[in-house]
Design a protein around this motif. Sequence first.
Motif, PDB file in Angstrom:
ATOM      1  N   GLY A   1      -2.768  10.539   4.405  1.00 54.01           N
ATOM      2  CA  GLY A   1      -2.425   9.367   3.627  1.00 54.01           C
ATOM      3  C   GLY A   1      -1.091   9.427   2.913  1.00 54.01           C
ATOM      4  N   ARG A   2      -0.317  10.463   3.170  1.00 49.16           N
ATOM      5  CA  ARG A   2       0.994  10.595   2.530  1.00 49.16           C
ATOM      6  C   ARG A   2       2.079  10.139   3.496  1.00 49.16           C
ATOM      7  NH1 ARG A   2       1.064  16.007  -1.076  1.00 49.16           N
ATOM      8  NH2 ARG A   2       2.800  14.862  -1.962  1.00 49.16           N
TER       9      ARG A   2
ATOM     10  N   ALA B   1       0.818  -1.214   0.000  1.00 45.07           N
ATOM     11  CA  ALA B   1       0.000   0.000   0.000  1.00 45.07           C
ATOM     12  C   ALA B   1       0.856   1.271   0.000  1.00 45.07           C
ATOM     13  CB  ALA B   1      -0.936  -0.009   1.208  1.00 45.07           C
ATOM     14  N   ASP B   2       2.115   1.179   0.444  1.00 43.89           N
ATOM     15  CA  ASP B   2       2.999   2.337   0.492  1.00 43.89           C
ATOM     16  C   ASP B   2       3.696   2.632  -0.838  1.00 43.89           C
ATOM     17  OD1 ASP B   2       2.646   2.870   3.290  1.00 43.89           O
ATOM     18  OD2 ASP B   2       3.946   1.145   3.710  1.00 43.89           O
TER      19      ASP B   2
ATOM     20  N   LEU C   1      10.353  -5.438  -2.201  1.00 47.54           N
ATOM     21  CA  LEU C   1       9.594  -5.794  -0.999  1.00 47.54           C
ATOM     22  C   LEU C   1       9.381  -7.309  -0.885  1.00 47.54           C
ATOM     23  CD1 LEU C   1       6.924  -2.945  -0.896  1.00 47.54           C
ATOM     24  CD2 LEU C   1       8.836  -3.288   0.692  1.00 47.54           C
ATOM     25  N   GLU C   2       9.399  -8.007  -1.996  1.00 50.11           N
ATOM     26  CA  GLU C   2       9.210  -9.458  -1.974  1.00 50.11           C
ATOM     27  C   GLU C   2      10.502 -10.216  -1.713  1.00 50.11           C
ATOM     28  OE1 GLU C   2       7.246 -10.638  -5.573  1.00 50.11           O
ATOM     29  OE2 GLU C   2       5.504  -9.389  -5.158  1.00 50.11           O
TER      30      GLU C   2
ATOM     31  N   ILE D   1       6.078   5.839  -2.006  1.00 47.04           N
ATOM     32  CA  ILE D   1       7.529   5.687  -2.151  1.00 47.04           C
ATOM     33  C   ILE D   1       7.942   6.205  -3.528  1.00 47.04           C
ATOM     34  CG2 ILE D   1       9.445   4.045  -2.258  1.00 47.04           C
ATOM     35  CD1 ILE D   1       7.870   2.323  -0.201  1.00 47.04           C
ATOM     36  N   VAL D   2       7.146   5.924  -4.547  1.00 45.22           N
ATOM     37  CA  VAL D   2       7.421   6.453  -5.893  1.00 45.22           C
ATOM     38  C   VAL D   2       7.410   7.977  -5.857  1.00 45.22           C
ATOM     39  CG1 VAL D   2       6.560   6.622  -8.268  1.00 45.22           C
ATOM     40  CG2 VAL D   2       6.584   4.397  -7.100  1.00 45.22           C
ATOM     41  N   ARG D   3       6.436   8.566  -5.185  1.00 44.08           N
ATOM     42  CA  ARG D   3       6.364  10.031  -5.092  1.00 44.08           C
ATOM     43  C   ARG D   3       7.608  10.594  -4.419  1.00 44.08           C
ATOM     44  NH1 ARG D   3       5.402  13.873  -1.320  1.00 44.08           N
ATOM     45  NH2 ARG D   3       4.897  12.332   0.290  1.00 44.08           N
TER      46      ARG D   3
END
Length: 153
Positions: free
Chosen positions: A61-62, A5-6, A46-47, A10-12
């Motif tokens: 939400g940021r 969900a993050d 992440l995996e 993280i891209v931003r």
Amino acid sequence: MATDADVPEIVRLKALIMTSSYPIEVDLDGHPEWPDRAAAGIRDMLEHPDYTFFVSDGEDGRLAGCISAGITHHVPGPEWGPRHAYVADMCVDESRRGQGLGRALMEAALVWCRQRGAQSARLDATPGAVAIYQRLGFDRSADDLFPAMRRLL
């Protein structure tokens, strides 16, 4: 630690650090596919058990900040072991800078790396962040002995 969900946040934050702090111009507008490629790369990290992201929640939400950490494996030397850390993608949202958030993210990442057997940590600093990383215990002397070099594959 970050979850799927993050990823958009993280891209931003990665876009923010590239466009505001890199010593070269980064043209994200000329690469409209980049956010999707970045998100896929983050999800892949992440995996993987040797990589992670630490994040700090902000408002509305940021995310307020993030950092990635990974374990690299090398042939051990006579005085060092086979596991070392690489930390990257450190970014704190502009509204939260100067409040110790970067230090807290770095400390969390380094604890995670030590728990996985890393004996040292390396990073690539933007010019404006060198002093910050030096205050966090990083020094430049090792790279003077072994200059970092890259090649596209």
